[in-house]
Design an enzyme around this catalytic site. Structure first.
Site, short mmCIF file in Angstrom:
data_model
loop_
_atom_site.label_atom_id
_atom_site.label_comp_id
_atom_site.label_asym_id
_atom_site.label_seq_id
_atom_site.Cartn_x
_atom_site.Cartn_y
_atom_site.Cartn_z
N GLY A 1 3.77 1.25 2.41
CA GLY A 1 4.91 0.44 2.04
C GLY A 1 4.45 -0.99 1.81
O GLY A 1 3.32 -1.23 1.41
N VAL B 1 4.11 -5.17 3.17
CA VAL B 1 3.99 -6.06 4.31
C VAL B 1 4.56 -7.42 3.91
O VAL B 1 4.21 -7.96 2.86
CB VAL B 1 2.53 -6.22 4.76
CG1 VAL B 1 2.43 -7.18 5.94
CG2 VAL B 1 1.95 -4.86 5.14
N ASP C 1 -11.68 4.64 11.18
CA ASP C 1 -11.47 4.07 9.84
C ASP C 1 -12.02 2.64 9.78
O ASP C 1 -11.35 1.74 9.30
CB ASP C 1 -9.99 4.10 9.48
CG ASP C 1 -9.76 4.04 7.97
OD1 ASP C 1 -10.70 4.34 7.21
OD2 ASP C 1 -8.64 3.70 7.55
N GLY D 1 0.84 -1.19 0.00
CA GLY D 1 0.00 0.00 0.00
C GLY D 1 0.87 1.24 0.00
O GLY D 1 2.09 1.16 -0.14
#
Length: 428
Positions: A108, A110, A228, A105
């Site tokens: 960065g 994962v 969120d 994303g």
């Protein structure tokens, strides 16, 4: 990369309205923003006191008045996190090799990693699997949210919150280490091609788990507003237990006689409560609205926003509300992939609860404690006979399969990161 339903990312990401760097987007209610000007050195707040951001735009942290034990969880006085070295995490992830990538994303990438019981790196395929999130060194917004993850998840402990195990900060290298969630995100299971459909029973279980996580956040003396809540931030373990992830936008709730806090508008289109988008006023019950949107996605099998749907159906909430309160209309809304295999009484109760969560005014929405209690009641309902075709006439069901549930091609990613995983912080 693994099975698409258990952690290889997704090809659709809901559009966020978060600035890519501090100060590039300001709502009409925002004032100053407190940020760090450097990503070097050591985080002074980790392991001792916490840094609280001032102004309307920064992330706030600290639970000075909220330390305590709550049902099934607790708020710790200080984080209990391991400090990893960069070399340790490089070893654990096979030198961050591409075949270790779980998702990607704007934050960065994962990576999948392996550690032993003492959190020391071990040979791949042995020991315990972890998820290692590596910050893009050019992302200042990512730095703020990396810090918020530590400030909140480092002190919040609950079965329905993803466990943060540790972090690394060396020079410009910022990383976070989480427990690995074997089934990936709820979003993948609802919308990813190739994923077998979740049963009604599993969706109800997931909703209850997510509700428990939110109820815990709201129960503390200094209430935590998640800000969120969406399907991609609900991760599933091997047994489909739901856990909330990504606390990069979390804020402490209002204090004293205040009903809300005022903050820079950030979040995800389609899930954010209308009062927050319009005014920047963030209520604890703004989270309840987001929960209602996810409930609607689980009922219908459709995304909160989809520009490929027919005119008038871009917003799932706007289009679906009239269907939620009527048993006969509800059958047209229910996910065609159920193939009628759901308890119609439970579905109607869940739909009515969803409608309550989506109320336009925060004060008209139930609390997450009330939402959780209602979902548990729904789960315990005993029907006279198991429904085999859901509810409604065959004409209604046919309509639901051919019209309400036409599936469109996944929308191109609206943000920088085109591939994400449940563990990946979405593009900022």
């Amino acid at each position: 990369m693994g099975n698409v339903c258990g952690g290889s990312g997704k090809n659709h990401v809901s559009g966020d309205f978060r600035p890519s760097s501090p100060g590039t987007m300001t709502s009409k209610t925002s004032s100053s923003v407190t940020t760090s000007n450097s990503t070097t050195g050591k985080l002074s707040s980790v392991g001792s006191s916490f840094m609280a951001s001032s102004g309307s735009g920064g992330t706030s942290s600290g639970f000075d008045e909220g330390v305590g034990v709550y049902p099934e969880g607790q708020i710790l006085e200080a984080p209990n996190l391991k400090t990893f070295t960069f070399i340790e995490l490089r070893t654990a992830t096979k030198n961050f090799r591409p075949d270790s990538v779980l998702g990607e994303g704007g934050f960065g990438r994962v990576y999948k990693g392996w550690v032993d019981e003492k959190m020391n790196p071990v040979k791949s395929g042995t020991g315990m699997v972890v998820a290692v999130k590596k910050l893009n060194s050019e992302s200042m917004q990512g730095y703020e949210e990396w810090q918020s993850e530590i400030n909140f998840l480092g002190r919040l402990s609950h079965p329905n919150l993803v466990k943060l195990l540790g972090y690394c900060w060396e020079d410009r290298e910022l990383l976070l280490v989480y427990e690995f969630m074997a089934k990936g995100s709820l979003e993948n299971h609802l919308f990813k091609k190739g994923c077998p459909p979740l049963t009604w029973e599993l969706r109800l279980k997931i909703a209850i788990g997510a509700a428990r996580g939110l109820a815990f956040l709201h129960a503390s003396e200094k209430q935590v507003i998640y800000r969120d809540f969406k399907a991609s931030n609900i991760l599933l373990d091997a047994n489909y237990n739901a856990k909330l992830s990504d606390f990069g936008l979390a804020r402490l709730g209002p204090t004293g006689s205040n009903s809300h806090i005022t903050t820079r508008v950030m979040g995800t289109y389609g899930y954010a409560a209308p009062e927050y988008v319009a005014t920047g006023h963030l209520y604890v019950k703004s989270d309840v609205y987001g929960f209602g949107v996810v409930m609607l996605e689980m009922l219908s099998g459709q995304r909160a926003l989809d520009p490929n749907r027919p005119n008038g159906q871009l917003s799932l909430v706007d289009w679906a509300k009239p269907y939620l309160a009527d048993r006969r209309k509800l059958a047209r809304l229910m996910d065609a992939r159920f193939e009628g295999q759901y308890n119609s009484k439970q579905a109607l109760q869940a739909a009515q609860l969803t409608l309550n969560c989506l109320a336009g005014e925060p004060r008209s929405r139930p609390s997450m404690k009330e939402v959780l209690e209602k979902l548990e009641q729904i789960e315990s309902m005993k029907s006279r006979a198991r429904d085999t075709r859901g509810s409604g006439s065959s004409r209604d069901r046919s309509h639901g399969r051919t019209t309400a549930h036409q599936r469109s091609s996944p929308r191109p990613d609206a943000r920088r990161g085109s591939r994400t995983n449940g563990h990946a912080t979405k593009a900022r």
